[in-house]
Enzyme design. Structure first.
Site, mmCIF file in Angstrom:
data_model
loop_
_atom_site.group_PDB
_atom_site.id
_atom_site.type_symbol
_atom_site.label_atom_id
_atom_site.label_comp_id
_atom_site.label_asym_id
_atom_site.label_seq_id
_atom_site.Cartn_x
_atom_site.Cartn_y
_atom_site.Cartn_z
ATOM 1 C CD GLN A 102 6.157 10.813 -3.843
ATOM 2 O OE1 GLN A 102 7.040 9.875 -4.213
ATOM 3 N NE2 GLN A 102 5.270 10.419 -3.080
ATOM 4 C CG HIS A 283 6.989 2.161 1.167
ATOM 5 N ND1 HIS A 283 8.167 2.135 0.648
ATOM 6 C CD2 HIS A 283 6.587 1.120 1.784
ATOM 7 C CE1 HIS A 283 8.650 0.923 0.630
ATOM 8 N NE2 HIS A 283 7.563 0.291 1.206
ATOM 9 C CG LEU A 284 3.145 8.277 4.780
ATOM 10 C CD1 LEU A 284 2.840 9.016 3.582
ATOM 11 C CD2 LEU A 284 1.665 7.978 5.602
ATOM 12 C CB ALA A 285 8.900 7.059 7.335
ATOM 13 C CG ASP A 286 11.705 8.002 1.429
ATOM 14 O OD1 ASP A 286 12.649 8.780 1.627
ATOM 15 O OD2 ASP A 286 11.494 7.661 0.117
ATOM 16 C CD GLN A 287 6.859 8.307 -0.816
ATOM 17 O OE1 GLN A 287 5.566 7.939 -0.630
ATOM 18 N NE2 GLN A 287 7.724 7.256 -1.474
ATOM 19 C CG HIS A 308 14.345 4.865 -0.426
ATOM 20 N ND1 HIS A 308 13.311 4.581 -1.377
ATOM 21 C CD2 HIS A 308 15.502 4.653 -1.411
ATOM 22 C CE1 HIS A 308 13.764 4.073 -2.619
ATOM 23 N NE2 HIS A 308 14.993 4.031 -2.756
#
EC number: 6.5.1.4
Length: 341
Positions: A102, A283-287, A308
């Site tokens: 990432q 988690h997907l939002a952050d990434q 995060h």
């Protein structure tokens, strides 16, 4: 190259600030200094997976980097041009391969030629996305945005031994904005328990717990017994595919933690997202935030403002002229929109 260093405080957000800063620095050519790296963690400073991300980023961008030692709490990074090619990076422990992926992928999408990157270390770690999250949740959305990237798991690697490996192939490509407002109807769901050199009843108990709590049918519950030589290791994966999004929730089995508790950790994450009505979980939002910033726009709804997500927004604003607006739609949904500044 711009020699005015961006100053960052690494005390908030853990290694996420460092990884985002490395990606953004390579993309923009702007150098940065970061202090207090992971200062609030039980083991402050750079761990091996963070150091691998730094040295890998320095190699693909011909950067000058100082403070590149295990335990270092300060780092400076001044990038040059991003160069594609054939790379191999070894974390040397069970440090997360996914987090290195990432860090590097945003820059390699802007390289001068295609790249092939092999990374060895941990592929299924506590506190890091497992390989399947990259493959089934994160990368499909980036591909919808225009990214040309393929990833393959070569060998599983569990903590603490590591020994896993993956390979990523990247063709330079521009990203388009993406809008994810609702998840859409669920069209498939699958629970998978991976075990290596762990008693078979562990997988059976994890899956039974998932079936009971989520009311999933037996055909949606699958155990996979891996080669004992790569163990001991255990991970539970819950994959939920919707019209717009595939989410993947995971929990890593650890010594002394009952199988039912491992299952509960993944189920609790999944249920929070399912009950929220948000397009993506925290988690997907952050990434997704950094790829959307690279694309110059986009939006999504998520469950809440995580630490995060908040720290990532702050870092992106320091490197890019992008407007990020967060609006609380209701008590369960936060809407995030990115626009060119």
């Amino acid at each position: 190259m711009n020699k005015d260093f961006i100053e960052l405080d690494g005390a908030i957000g853990g290694g996420q600030i460092l990884r985002s800063a490395l990606s953004l620095s390579m993309l923009t050519g702007k150098p940065f200094r970061i202090h207090n790296i992971r200062a609030k963690r039980s083991r402050p400073g750079l761990l091996r997976q963070h150091l691998t991300a730094v040295t890998a980023a320095a190699q693909i961008s011909s950067a000058d980097a100082e403070g590149t030692q295990i335990g270092s709490q300060s780092l400076s990074f001044a990038p040059g041009a991003i160069r594609g090619g054939d790379y191999e990076f070894a974390i040397g422990t069970a440090g997360s391969c996914s987090l290195v992926v990432q860090t590097l992928l945003p820059a390699l999408l802007h390289a001068d030629q295609p790249s092939r990157v092999r990374i060895s270390g941990g592929t299924h770690n506590p506190l890091a996305p497992p390989f399947e999250f990259l493959e089934r949740a994160w990368l499909p959305l980036l591909k919808r945005m225009g990214a040309q990237v393929e990833i393959e798991l070569l060998r599983h690697g569990f903590a603490p031994a590591g020994g896993g490996a993956l390979v990523m192939q990247v063709t330079p490509s521009a990203l388009r904005p993406l809008h994810l407002e609702t998840p859409g109807p669920i069209h498939s769901q699958q629970a998978t328990a991976l075990v290596a050199d762990v008693p078979g009843h562990v997988a059976e108990r994890e899956l039974a717990r998932v079936g009971k709590r989520l009311k999933w049918p037996e055909q949606a519950l699958k155990g996979i017994w891996l080669d004992k030589q790569i163990g001991p290791g255990n991970v539970l994966l819950l994959e939920i595919a919707c019209g717009e999004v595939t989410e993947l929730f995971s929990s890593i089995g650890q010594s002394g933690v009952r199988a039912e508790r491992v299952a509960d950790q993944a189920v609790d994450q999944a249920r929070q997202w399912l009950h929220s009505g948000a397009a993506v979980d925290e988690h997907l939002a952050d990434q997704l935030l950094l790829p959307l910033a690279m694309a110059g726009g986009g939006s999504f709804s998520t469950t809440h403002m995580s630490e995060h997500l908040s720290s990532n927004i702050q870092v992106i604003r320091q490197f890019l002229n992008v407007e990020i607006v967060c609006t609380q739609a209701n008590e369960r949904i936060l809407r995030v929109e990115l626009r060119q500044g």
